[in-house]
Design an enzyme around this catalytic site. Sequence first.
Site, PDB file in Angstrom:
ATOM      1  N   ASP A 231       3.150  10.869 -48.719  1.00 39.97           N
ATOM      2  CA  ASP A 231       4.440  11.646 -49.171  1.00 39.97           C
ATOM      3  C   ASP A 231       4.975  11.625 -50.358  1.00 39.97           C
ATOM      4  O   ASP A 231       4.353  10.985 -51.154  1.00 39.97           O
ATOM      5  CB  ASP A 231       5.702  10.804 -48.010  1.00 39.97           C
ATOM      6  CG  ASP A 231       6.857  11.793 -47.734  1.00 39.97           C
ATOM      7  OD1 ASP A 231       7.045  12.907 -48.275  1.00 39.97           O
ATOM      8  OD2 ASP A 231       7.850  11.444 -46.965  1.00 39.97           O
TER       9      ASP A 231
HETATM   10  C1  BGC Z   1       9.697  14.349 -47.082  1.00 41.98           C
HETATM   11  C2  BGC Z   1       8.384  15.148 -46.256  1.00 41.98           C
HETATM   12  C3  BGC Z   1       8.186  16.337 -47.020  1.00 41.98           C
HETATM   13  C4  BGC Z   1       8.130  16.082 -48.741  1.00 41.98           C
HETATM   14  C5  BGC Z   1       7.653  17.250 -49.262  1.00 41.98           C
HETATM   15  C6  BGC Z   1       9.290  14.373 -48.427  1.00 41.98           C
HETATM   16  O1  BGC Z   1      10.665  13.724 -49.134  1.00 41.98           O
HETATM   17  O2  BGC Z   1       9.746  13.025 -46.340  1.00 41.98           O
HETATM   18  O3  BGC Z   1       8.715  15.248 -45.014  1.00 41.98           O
HETATM   19  O4  BGC Z   1       7.128  17.091 -46.551  1.00 41.98           O
HETATM   20  O5  BGC Z   1       9.095  15.552 -49.122  1.00 41.98           O
HETATM   21  O6  BGC Z   1       8.934  18.096 -49.317  1.00 41.98           O
END
Ligand code: BGC
Length: 743
Positions: A231
């Site tokens: 993530d």
């Molecule tokens: C979120 C993810 C997301 C990623 C990219 C993160 O803060 O938890 O779900 O895909 O950011 O935006």
Amino acid sequence: MNDHHDPRLDGLTLEEKAALLSGRSGWDTAAIDHAGIPSIVLTDGPHGLRLHNPQASGFSFTDSLPATCFPTAAALGSSWDPDLLTAVGEALGRESRTAGVSVLLGPGVNIKRSPLCGRNFEYLSEDPVVSGVLGAALVAGVQSTGVGASVKHFAANNQETDRMTVSAEVDERTLREIYLAGFERVVKTAYPATIMAAYNKVNGVHAAQNPWLLTEILRKEWGFDGLVVSDWGAVLDPVAAVAAGLDLEMPATGGLSAAALVAAVRDGRLAESALDLAAGRLLHLIERTAGRGEPNPVADVDQHHVLARRAAAESAVLLKNDDAILPLNTGAGTIAVLGEFARTPRYQGAGSSRVNAIRVDSALDALTEAAGDRIRFAAGFTLTGDEGETLIAEAVAVAGAADVAVVFLGLPEDVESEGFDRDRIDLPEAQIKLLEAVSEVTSEIVVVLANGGIVQTTGWDHLAKAILEGWLNGQAGGGAIADLLLGVVNPSGRLAETIPLRLEHNPAHLNFPGSDGTVRYGERLYVGYRYYDTKRIDVAYPFGHGLSYTTFAYSGLAVVAEGEGQDTVVRVSVEVTNTGTVAGKEVVQIYVGDIACTVDRPVRELKAFAKVDLAAGESTVVEVALDARDLSYYSIAAGTWVVEPGDFEIAVGASSRDLRLTEVVSVQAPPVAAKLTLDSSVSTWLAHPEGGPLLQRIGAGRVSALSDPVVLRMVEEIPLNRLIAMSGGRLASPELDAFLTRS
Ligand code: BGC
């Protein structure tokens, strides 16, 4: 992929291989031109493309290129319709490919543990079968276009509070049966190209640096052969992450992570083979997502809007419909449309999944288009939640003069979002006041809800004859709501999450969101309906519930068990008939309960479901084959899934509380033998197929407690070593020692 030499990496330096393992920017990977390795783009998100606008200055969640905004996962999960999710996935894939995106960051299959989780709108269900089946269907759709999906957030990411640091303390059985099971199903049935490792720790170890999760479970047990991406910002220690099985750290770290990896290989802290494995998986992802799927993908956004409208209509849940007040298809009479959400829809959630929608339909416009001269609108409240006596008075006047009032209520955007949790589940006070005021002048009230996480209906439910839960239903949701209200479409959504009578009833309540960096999953397996049903606690609307404008009858349940143990198959068939006067869809739900189990289990668990479309008067037979896993629990003692012999209850119905038919089926399996030690209790010894007779034999004539039933009842919880000591050693025996050495 095995840990062997990868010839594709031969021409690359250690630095280049390391550079491949973290982002080039926020949204793409490193390119190595001389080796012909291109950069690929990964972007959000689960219900629409959020492609960073190259013209945008700096980081922004909102400034992305226009894309179709489909209903959120909270809505899609309530459709219980895998084909629909596949269709939405295909559309998402087409928009991704047209935009040059290789990996779409979704779906989110985390379990809705508490209604307070700020991201519940991005998750499908409180149940792993619903999450897994629907998540897999979406992945299949996305990947049919050649785009890779990224199933997130692996694992136990069930809250936003302290989301980057909190340790989810979850016992292994609960992890396996509840929190990992959805991921497992998606991995094993839809072969996602990537999995996204979550921010949080699981039992003390960061998910993105967790060898047990990323290597032991995901790859070795489930056979995942794709890439694990972090993530965004989840990696603290890139060396530990690669060693644990993470392949790609996102976003870019300005070369810091690559340098750390190179240094670790040079000084022997990280095997170069681990780095090669990760780099090889990135190359595999690039190959896998390059140019496959449709040769010339075209994203027809008008068609996608039509699909988004259908998806929103399939996902709305008709919670109640007293006196058949819906549909409003009488052809005459005026309709008071009240509530700002009718004019300014709330159709998606906030955070990384936020889509710059191509267009947005409001229910007010759609209703006006369909029944123009019958519609009277009043806003009733403002989106900022300010009290508005004048707005309420205007709405009451409109309602008083109309034949029916449709009141659009819901959650304001600032109470649910990625990044923080909710602290309550009720509707804003100003909206409840509006409803109460309207109820003074009419009893013909329909409430339409717009919210991602569930809202409490207790306290105002009785004021409405009908409640239509519309969720955050995407850019075409307004049209879908009009279709449902007017009977153009028959509601067929079902709750994928229980609505409790009050927040405090939720099983996670006393353990959410934890404290001091830890959240203990103290309710264990008893998440959502597994708890409410086992504890027999009244709920407002049960899991699986949802009404239709028609009715369905269930008949002829037949349940047959074949095979035994791990080869058991339980064949279930049931006939469903549309007994009403209009076509409609029923979601047939199959629950399993282990009647005589040796461990505690929820009273019933959903194991299969089927959505069937029936014309008025039509019947169909639904057939499902349950396998051993569907009957099993995860045994910590055995370290595997165990199906116990004996009777199981197979219940078929329209919700976890509306079981229409049940049958008991007897399953053949070897008895579960506990591992015996001297510390095992006398009763455990006696229950063991070999240990029991042995102990009886040794004890005969030496220890009267074993032959006198009354005394035995009293001593049976005593560990054997204590009984041996108390018997003055009379029970000690070489035969016993030999048995213990053997087993
Ligand atoms: C979120 C993810 C997301 C990623 C990219 C993160 O803060 O938890 O779900 O895909 O950011 O935006």
